[in-house]
Design a protein around this motif. Structure first.
Motif, mmCIF file in Angstrom:
data_model
loop_
_atom_site.group_PDB
_atom_site.id
_atom_site.type_symbol
_atom_site.label_atom_id
_atom_site.label_comp_id
_atom_site.label_asym_id
_atom_site.label_seq_id
_atom_site.Cartn_x
_atom_site.Cartn_y
_atom_site.Cartn_z
ATOM 1 N N SER A 179 43.908 2.347 -42.021
ATOM 2 C CA SER A 179 42.553 1.831 -41.810
ATOM 3 C C SER A 179 41.452 2.800 -42.214
ATOM 4 C CB SER A 179 42.374 1.447 -40.334
ATOM 5 O OG SER A 179 42.777 2.508 -39.479
ATOM 6 N N MET A 180 41.791 4.076 -42.389
ATOM 7 C CA MET A 180 40.785 5.057 -42.791
ATOM 8 C C MET A 180 40.184 4.664 -44.144
ATOM 9 S SD MET A 180 39.263 7.852 -41.763
ATOM 10 C CE MET A 180 40.358 8.406 -40.437
ATOM 11 N N GLY A 181 38.881 4.671 -44.216
ATOM 12 C CA GLY A 181 38.183 4.238 -45.426
ATOM 13 C C GLY A 181 37.732 2.799 -45.345
ATOM 14 N N GLN A 182 38.364 2.006 -44.483
ATOM 15 C CA GLN A 182 37.947 0.621 -44.291
ATOM 16 C C GLN A 182 37.047 0.450 -43.070
ATOM 17 O OE1 GLN A 182 40.751 -2.620 -44.819
ATOM 18 N NE2 GLN A 182 42.284 -1.238 -45.652
ATOM 19 N N TYR A 183 37.111 1.396 -42.128
ATOM 20 C CA TYR A 183 36.336 1.315 -40.889
ATOM 21 C C TYR A 183 35.580 2.616 -40.680
ATOM 22 C CZ TYR A 183 39.007 -2.870 -39.983
ATOM 23 O OH TYR A 183 39.555 -4.114 -40.097
ATOM 24 N N ARG A 184 34.448 2.516 -40.045
ATOM 25 C CA ARG A 184 33.663 3.699 -39.702
ATOM 26 C C ARG A 184 34.116 4.208 -38.333
ATOM 27 N NH1 ARG A 184 29.481 4.360 -43.192
ATOM 28 N NH2 ARG A 184 28.867 2.534 -44.431
ATOM 29 N N TYR A 185 34.421 5.487 -38.257
ATOM 30 C CA TYR A 185 34.861 6.094 -37.002
ATOM 31 C C TYR A 185 33.792 7.066 -36.512
ATOM 32 C CZ TYR A 185 39.448 4.205 -38.125
ATOM 33 O OH TYR A 185 40.490 3.363 -38.424
ATOM 34 N N ASP A 186 33.179 6.714 -35.381
ATOM 35 C CA ASP A 186 32.215 7.604 -34.729
ATOM 36 C C ASP A 186 32.980 8.321 -33.630
ATOM 37 O OD1 ASP A 186 30.145 8.885 -33.475
ATOM 38 O OD2 ASP A 186 28.786 7.167 -33.548
ATOM 39 N N ALA A 246 37.974 14.210 -50.153
ATOM 40 C CA ALA A 246 36.607 14.071 -49.650
ATOM 41 C C ALA A 246 35.797 13.094 -50.491
ATOM 42 C CB ALA A 246 35.928 15.440 -49.616
ATOM 43 N N LYS A 247 35.942 13.189 -51.813
ATOM 44 C CA LYS A 247 35.197 12.280 -52.685
ATOM 45 C C LYS A 247 35.643 10.829 -52.480
ATOM 46 C CE LYS A 247 32.470 12.846 -55.288
ATOM 47 N NZ LYS A 247 30.984 12.620 -55.244
ATOM 48 N N ALA A 248 36.952 10.609 -52.329
ATOM 49 C CA ALA A 248 37.473 9.248 -52.142
ATOM 50 C C ALA A 248 36.973 8.644 -50.840
ATOM 51 C CB ALA A 248 38.999 9.267 -52.176
ATOM 52 N N LEU A 249 36.957 9.444 -49.766
ATOM 53 C CA LEU A 249 36.481 8.921 -48.482
ATOM 54 C C LEU A 249 34.987 8.651 -48.533
ATOM 55 C CD1 LEU A 249 37.525 8.129 -45.706
ATOM 56 C CD2 LEU A 249 36.955 10.428 -44.899
ATOM 57 N N GLU A 250 34.269 9.523 -49.217
ATOM 58 C CA GLU A 250 32.827 9.333 -49.389
ATOM 59 C C GLU A 250 32.539 8.021 -50.119
ATOM 60 O OE1 GLU A 250 29.331 12.389 -50.628
ATOM 61 O OE2 GLU A 250 30.871 12.050 -52.155
ATOM 62 N N ILE A 251 33.269 7.758 -51.190
ATOM 63 C CA ILE A 251 33.086 6.517 -51.950
ATOM 64 C C ILE A 251 33.461 5.307 -51.099
ATOM 65 C CG2 ILE A 251 33.931 5.197 -53.930
ATOM 66 C CD1 ILE A 251 34.299 7.917 -55.362
ATOM 67 N N SER A 252 34.544 5.424 -50.343
ATOM 68 C CA SER A 252 34.972 4.311 -49.489
ATOM 69 C C SER A 252 33.902 3.955 -48.468
ATOM 70 C CB SER A 252 36.281 4.668 -48.783
ATOM 71 O OG SER A 252 37.337 4.812 -49.704
ATOM 72 N N TYR A 253 33.296 4.956 -47.876
ATOM 73 C CA TYR A 253 32.215 4.691 -46.918
ATOM 74 C C TYR A 253 31.005 4.091 -47.618
ATOM 75 C CZ TYR A 253 33.976 6.693 -42.541
ATOM 76 O OH TYR A 253 34.674 6.910 -41.384
ATOM 77 N N ARG A 254 30.714 4.595 -48.789
ATOM 78 C CA ARG A 254 29.549 4.127 -49.543
ATOM 79 C C ARG A 254 29.679 2.656 -49.930
ATOM 80 N NH1 ARG A 254 29.300 7.538 -54.589
ATOM 81 N NH2 ARG A 254 30.468 5.864 -55.599
ATOM 82 N N ASN A 255 30.901 2.241 -50.284
ATOM 83 C CA ASN A 255 31.131 0.872 -50.769
ATOM 84 C C ASN A 255 31.785 -0.034 -49.730
ATOM 85 O OD1 ASN A 255 30.191 1.735 -53.272
ATOM 86 N ND2 ASN A 255 32.236 2.283 -53.997
#
Length: 389
Positions: A179-186, A246-255
């Motif tokens: 689920s990492m990259g599909q959901y925002r974790y606070d 880091a770049k992949a997770l950043e892009i996943s959050y962005r999109n």
């Protein structure tokens, strides 16, 4: 055309991620433990990547430890959480990834812990009243429950699970690889002690992952021999992989929002067409419910064609890559422990379709047309194969 619908196993590398990694293969190739210019550059890159991930999780950089992937991160979290807290009771489910189950079962076999599995219903929904009962009537516990299941897509309410664990002083680890990259974790609001990420599940490189730990938890290194990763994991860091992660997770959050809408469209399209074209199709767990499952996973049980063909092999010959369950055990000859846990009704052919933002509606339609050719209805519930291999 070759169609890839096995993104729960691994995802294709994003080209923007590759471009971010490329300089660290050729120009900035230094060992981050070295004190010279080349080493300092690599060390700065790791620190920058750690900061990106920490910001995305609303945590601090010293809470992020880089690993070789999700399995190592899960193992580290389990062994550290149990041993550093002197815990004797572990609670999990029969649906967890083998990186979790096998680790806990090894500890049980050695007599280090007592292991209890949560009750669940026929769709794989876990019983949180059972969890609360276990937490309220026993000593301090270690709880390991995933967020999104990699085979049937079921989502667990890790926010509510975290609240229960906090109430009863339990240590909570969640395998969030799928689920990492599909959901925002606070993380401050989540009441979770350990989270896990693996880059190749969200269009990053293989062989690199990370472990988030709460400030309350101490890590015991699985690998010794150096002072890397704040003395929590020895070994020269995979600089290129960490940069790509880091770049992949950043892009996943962005999109994320656009990607999730796209995944829902693909999933609902395939569900509709499967129901329309194949009599007797059923969906495993909650995978056909987009509110209760990962939008990227659809697990389907199908009638067996009368000539006994293997659906996965057939689809592969039609240039369609799918899975029958978890890719981690697809070559072991063993059946899916997740489907087995759901009950004896899952003896039919099972196909797991898993999507990414790179898949298209045309690919879904093509895959469905090829699959539907396996079945020609001759009456309700009766099938013949339209072809032979």
């Amino acid at each position: 055309m070759r169609i890839y619908l096995d993104n729960a196993a691994t995802t294709p590398l994003n080209r923007e991620v590759f471009l971010a990694m490329e300089p660290y293969f050729f120009e900035n190739f230094g060992n981050p433990s070295s004190s010279h210019h080349h080493g300092r550059g690599a060390k700065v890159a790791i620190a920058h990547a750690r900061g990106i991930i920490a910001d995305l999780l609303n945590s601090s950089p010293d809470q992020i430890v880089f690993t070789s992937g999700g399995s190592e991160a899960d193992n580290t979290a389990i062994l550290s959480g149990i041993r550093s807290n002197g815990i004797r009771l572990a609670i999990t489910s029969t649906f967890e990834h083998h990186a979790v189950l096998h680790t806990l079962q090894a500890l049980e076999k050695s007599g280090e812990i007592n292991l209890v599995y949560l009750q669940h219903d026929a769709a794989g929904n876990l019983s949180l009243p059972h969890l609360e009962k276990l937490l309220s009537t026993n000593e301090k516990a270690f709880v390991s429950l995933m967020h999104g299941n990699n085979e049937i897509g079921n989502l667990n309410d890790i926010s509510e699970i975290g609240e229960l664990c906090k109430r009863y002083g339990a240590v909570f680890h969640s395998d969030t690889v799928q689920s990492m990259g599909q959901y925002r974790y606070d993380t401050p609001d989540l009441n979770v002690d350990f989270l896990v990420g693996s880059a190749h599940k969200f269009h990053g490189p293989k062989g690199v992952g990370f472990l988030y730990r709460s400030t309350k938890q101490r890590l015991y290194p699985l690998i010794n021999g150096g002072a890397q990763e704040q003395k929590q994991r020895a070994g020269t860091e995979n600089v290129t992989g960490i940069v790509g992660l880091a770049k992949a997770l950043e892009i996943s959050y962005r999109n994320r929002d656009v990607a999730q809408r796209h995944l829902i469209q693909l999933k609902e399209r395939l569900i509709y067409k499967l129901k329309d074209r194949i009599v007797g199709v059923t969906f495993n767990g909650n995978s056909a419910n987009t509110m209760l499952s990962l939008n990227s996973v659809l697990s389907v049980s199908l009638p067996d064609p009368q000539n006994g063909i293997d659906l996965l092999n057939y689809l592969d010959q039609q240039q369609i890559s799918v899975s029958g369950g978890s890719a981690c055990n697809s070559h072991s000859g063993a059946g899916s422990h997740v489907l087995t846990a759901l009950g004896p009704q899952f003896g039919r052919s099972t196909v797991r379709f898993s999507f990414s933002r790179y898949n298209t509606e045309e690919e879904i339609d093509y895959a469905l047309e090829k699959l539907a050719k396996c079945y020609v209805g001759t009456g309700k519930g009766v099938y013949t194969a339209e072809f032979s291999l």
